[in-house]
Scaffold this motif. Structure first.
Motif, mmCIF file in Angstrom:
data_model
loop_
_atom_site.group_PDB
_atom_site.id
_atom_site.type_symbol
_atom_site.label_atom_id
_atom_site.label_comp_id
_atom_site.label_asym_id
_atom_site.label_seq_id
_atom_site.Cartn_x
_atom_site.Cartn_y
_atom_site.Cartn_z
ATOM 1 N N SER A 25 43.196 39.392 -94.179
ATOM 2 C CA SER A 25 42.027 39.859 -92.844
ATOM 3 C C SER A 25 40.887 39.820 -92.903
ATOM 4 C CB SER A 25 41.674 41.563 -91.885
ATOM 5 O OG SER A 25 43.357 41.882 -91.868
ATOM 6 N N LEU A 26 40.641 39.661 -94.403
ATOM 7 C CA LEU A 26 38.972 39.193 -94.910
ATOM 8 C C LEU A 26 38.692 37.625 -95.076
ATOM 9 C CD1 LEU A 26 38.487 42.528 -97.977
ATOM 10 C CD2 LEU A 26 36.851 41.893 -95.460
ATOM 11 N N ILE A 27 40.258 36.970 -95.167
ATOM 12 C CA ILE A 27 39.890 35.355 -95.729
ATOM 13 C C ILE A 27 39.364 35.093 -94.523
ATOM 14 C CG2 ILE A 27 41.450 34.000 -96.860
ATOM 15 C CD1 ILE A 27 42.918 35.731 -99.249
ATOM 16 N N ALA A 28 40.359 35.736 -93.369
ATOM 17 C CA ALA A 28 41.236 35.271 -92.247
ATOM 18 C C ALA A 28 39.403 35.171 -91.426
ATOM 19 C CB ALA A 28 41.393 35.933 -90.909
ATOM 20 N N ALA A 29 38.380 36.728 -91.413
ATOM 21 C CA ALA A 29 36.759 36.618 -91.532
ATOM 22 C C ALA A 29 36.866 35.511 -91.793
ATOM 23 C CB ALA A 29 36.505 37.676 -91.364
ATOM 24 N N ARG A 30 36.586 34.409 -92.996
ATOM 25 C CA ARG A 30 35.567 33.986 -93.665
ATOM 26 C C ARG A 30 36.150 32.744 -93.634
ATOM 27 N NH1 ARG A 30 35.503 34.786 -99.319
ATOM 28 N NH2 ARG A 30 34.203 33.631 -98.983
ATOM 29 N N ALA A 31 37.112 32.538 -92.873
ATOM 30 C CA ALA A 31 37.756 31.048 -93.105
ATOM 31 C C ALA A 31 36.858 30.116 -91.790
ATOM 32 C CB ALA A 31 39.005 30.699 -92.105
ATOM 33 N N GLN A 32 36.633 28.910 -92.734
ATOM 34 C CA GLN A 32 35.677 27.339 -91.874
ATOM 35 C C GLN A 32 35.806 27.622 -90.781
ATOM 36 O OE1 GLN A 32 32.609 27.085 -93.345
ATOM 37 N NE2 GLN A 32 33.214 27.712 -95.375
ATOM 38 N N HIS A 33 37.942 26.922 -90.558
ATOM 39 C CA HIS A 33 38.294 26.148 -88.689
ATOM 40 C C HIS A 33 39.102 27.720 -88.822
ATOM 41 C CE1 HIS A 33 37.067 22.503 -91.238
ATOM 42 N NE2 HIS A 33 38.139 22.250 -91.844
ATOM 43 N N SER A 34 39.012 27.226 -87.210
ATOM 44 C CA SER A 34 39.491 28.421 -86.364
ATOM 45 C C SER A 34 40.901 28.767 -86.523
ATOM 46 C CB SER A 34 39.266 28.170 -85.194
ATOM 47 O OG SER A 34 37.742 28.476 -85.458
ATOM 48 N N ALA A 35 41.647 27.869 -87.157
ATOM 49 C CA ALA A 35 43.184 27.199 -86.750
ATOM 50 C C ALA A 35 43.484 28.104 -88.477
ATOM 51 C CB ALA A 35 43.356 26.016 -87.440
ATOM 52 N N HIS A 36 43.073 27.590 -89.459
ATOM 53 C CA HIS A 36 43.087 28.832 -90.641
ATOM 54 C C HIS A 36 42.652 30.163 -90.090
ATOM 55 C CE1 HIS A 36 42.038 24.961 -93.433
ATOM 56 N NE2 HIS A 36 43.388 24.729 -92.053
ATOM 57 N N ALA A 37 42.002 31.119 -89.924
ATOM 58 C CA ALA A 37 41.290 31.882 -89.936
ATOM 59 C C ALA A 37 42.853 32.421 -88.596
ATOM 60 C CB ALA A 37 40.147 32.223 -88.512
ATOM 61 N N LEU A 38 43.451 31.821 -87.429
ATOM 62 C CA LEU A 38 44.565 31.982 -86.687
ATOM 63 C C LEU A 38 46.085 32.786 -87.790
ATOM 64 C CD1 LEU A 38 44.813 30.269 -83.614
ATOM 65 C CD2 LEU A 38 44.850 32.999 -84.120
ATOM 66 N N GLU A 39 45.974 31.404 -88.724
ATOM 67 C CA GLU A 39 47.118 31.480 -88.960
ATOM 68 C C GLU A 39 46.445 32.529 -90.548
ATOM 69 O OE1 GLU A 39 49.978 30.298 -88.761
ATOM 70 O OE2 GLU A 39 49.897 28.310 -89.881
ATOM 71 N N PHE A 40 45.985 33.130 -91.137
ATOM 72 C CA PHE A 40 45.685 34.196 -91.425
ATOM 73 C C PHE A 40 45.739 36.041 -91.102
ATOM 74 C CE2 PHE A 40 45.762 33.580 -96.004
ATOM 75 C CZ PHE A 40 45.330 32.503 -96.941
ATOM 76 N N MET A 41 45.662 35.410 -89.771
ATOM 77 C CA MET A 41 45.609 36.515 -88.869
ATOM 78 C C MET A 41 46.943 36.869 -88.664
ATOM 79 S SD MET A 41 42.520 36.137 -86.107
ATOM 80 C CE MET A 41 40.837 35.663 -86.309
ATOM 81 N N ARG A 42 47.430 36.152 -88.514
ATOM 82 C CA ARG A 42 48.901 36.227 -87.894
ATOM 83 C C ARG A 42 49.478 36.511 -89.273
ATOM 84 N NH1 ARG A 42 49.001 30.502 -86.360
ATOM 85 N NH2 ARG A 42 48.307 30.740 -84.033
ATOM 86 N N PHE A 43 48.940 36.443 -91.013
ATOM 87 C CA PHE A 43 49.986 36.427 -92.043
ATOM 88 C C PHE A 43 49.783 37.954 -92.281
ATOM 89 C CE2 PHE A 43 49.166 32.240 -93.530
ATOM 90 C CZ PHE A 43 50.217 31.170 -93.519
ATOM 91 N N ALA A 44 48.328 38.573 -92.132
ATOM 92 C CA ALA A 44 47.949 40.280 -91.732
ATOM 93 C C ALA A 44 48.536 40.863 -91.203
ATOM 94 C CB ALA A 44 46.353 39.292 -91.506
ATOM 95 N N GLU A 45 49.293 39.957 -90.228
ATOM 96 C CA GLU A 45 49.826 41.122 -88.864
ATOM 97 C C GLU A 45 51.159 41.217 -89.676
ATOM 98 O OE1 GLU A 45 50.291 39.673 -85.078
ATOM 99 O OE2 GLU A 45 50.848 41.474 -84.661
ATOM 100 N N GLY A 46 51.748 39.964 -90.498
ATOM 101 C CA GLY A 46 53.208 40.337 -90.971
ATOM 102 C C GLY A 46 52.507 41.402 -91.716
#
Ligand SMILES: Cc1ncc(C[n+]2csc(CCO)c2C)c(N)n1
Length: 217
Positions: free
Chosen positions: A56-77
């Motif tokens: 989730s922390l990585i998602a918050a720091r991601a430069q691109h929203s597409a990458h933030a979304l991916e990390f949010m999904r990984f965090a959820e997983g």
């Protein structure tokens, strides 16, 4: 060559050593002592709670929203797996709440959290990649080797060998490669170092469960 090819090649001796560990051999043969599996599940549940927050922390720091979304999904997983472990194994194996993190689980979880919070973003992403990639490779290895029809650990084995998990891993590799495309050779080197460190911690995590690791004092 993609950064991920270099990372896999550099980390592959560690992956090979993981496949030869007694914990993995005995999971395959179904002879692993139940208390070692229980220890592993209890620690993995604690690990996943921290790992999900690192993602989730990585998602918050991601430069691109597409990458933030991916990390949010990984965090959820990761947190969904943690909850599923609670609902399933933690009850079935009678794991009591309040089990402390083992030294290795503490080291690994907090390494990932500190990388996620403080390391350059591309290094943080590289640090969490072995959790996906090595796990997938180990899961496939166990699935391919395993021959028993009544392995007591079959449910666990099925979780990580599936196609669905394979697609998640492919997406994690792709995000790392997309970020690495914009990085310098020195940054690639730092990414690979973090990837190798986390790979060693994956090895240590299995080892600590096999040893039923305790705090020395
Ligand atoms: C020590 C340890 N390392 C990796 C995993 C694998 N894993 C669990 S959840 C998840 C991400 C799902 O989005 C991954 C890769 C694990 N369970 N325990």
């Amino acid at each position: 060559m993609n950064w991920s090819n270099t990372a896999w090649q550099t980390g592959s001796p560690i992956y090979t050593q993981i496949t030869q560990m007694p914990f993995i051999r005995e999971l395959i043969s179904g002879t692993l002592a139940p208390e070692k599996f229980t220890f592993y599940i209890a620690q993995d549940s604690l690990y996943l709670a921290g790992f999900g927050r690192a993602l989730s922390l990585i998602a918050a720091r991601a430069q691109h929203s597409a990458h933030a979304l991916e990390f949010m999904r990984f965090a959820e997983g990761a947190l969904m797996v943690e909850q599923a472990l609670h609902a399933g194994y933690v009850q079935k194996l009678n794991i009591q709440p309040g089990v402390p993190l083992s030294p290795t689980c503490q080291h690994y979880t907090h390494y990932l959290l500190s990388q996620a919070a403080l390391a350059p973003l591309e290094v943080a992403m590289a640090a969490v990649l072995p959790c996906f990639w090595i796990y997938k490779a180990v899961g496939d290895y166990i699935y391919a080797k395993e021959q028993l029809s009544d392995n007591p650990y079959q449910d666990w084995i099925n979780t990580y060998a599936g196609e669905e998990f394979g697609q998640i891993v492919a997406r994690a590799i792709r995000v790392c490669d997309e970020v690495a495309e914009t990085c310098t050779p020195a940054q690639h080197q730092a990414m690979t170092e973090a990837y190798v460190t986390a790979s060693k911690l994956e090895w240590m995590f299995w080892d600590s469960a096999y040893k039923l690791e305790e705090w020395p004092v």
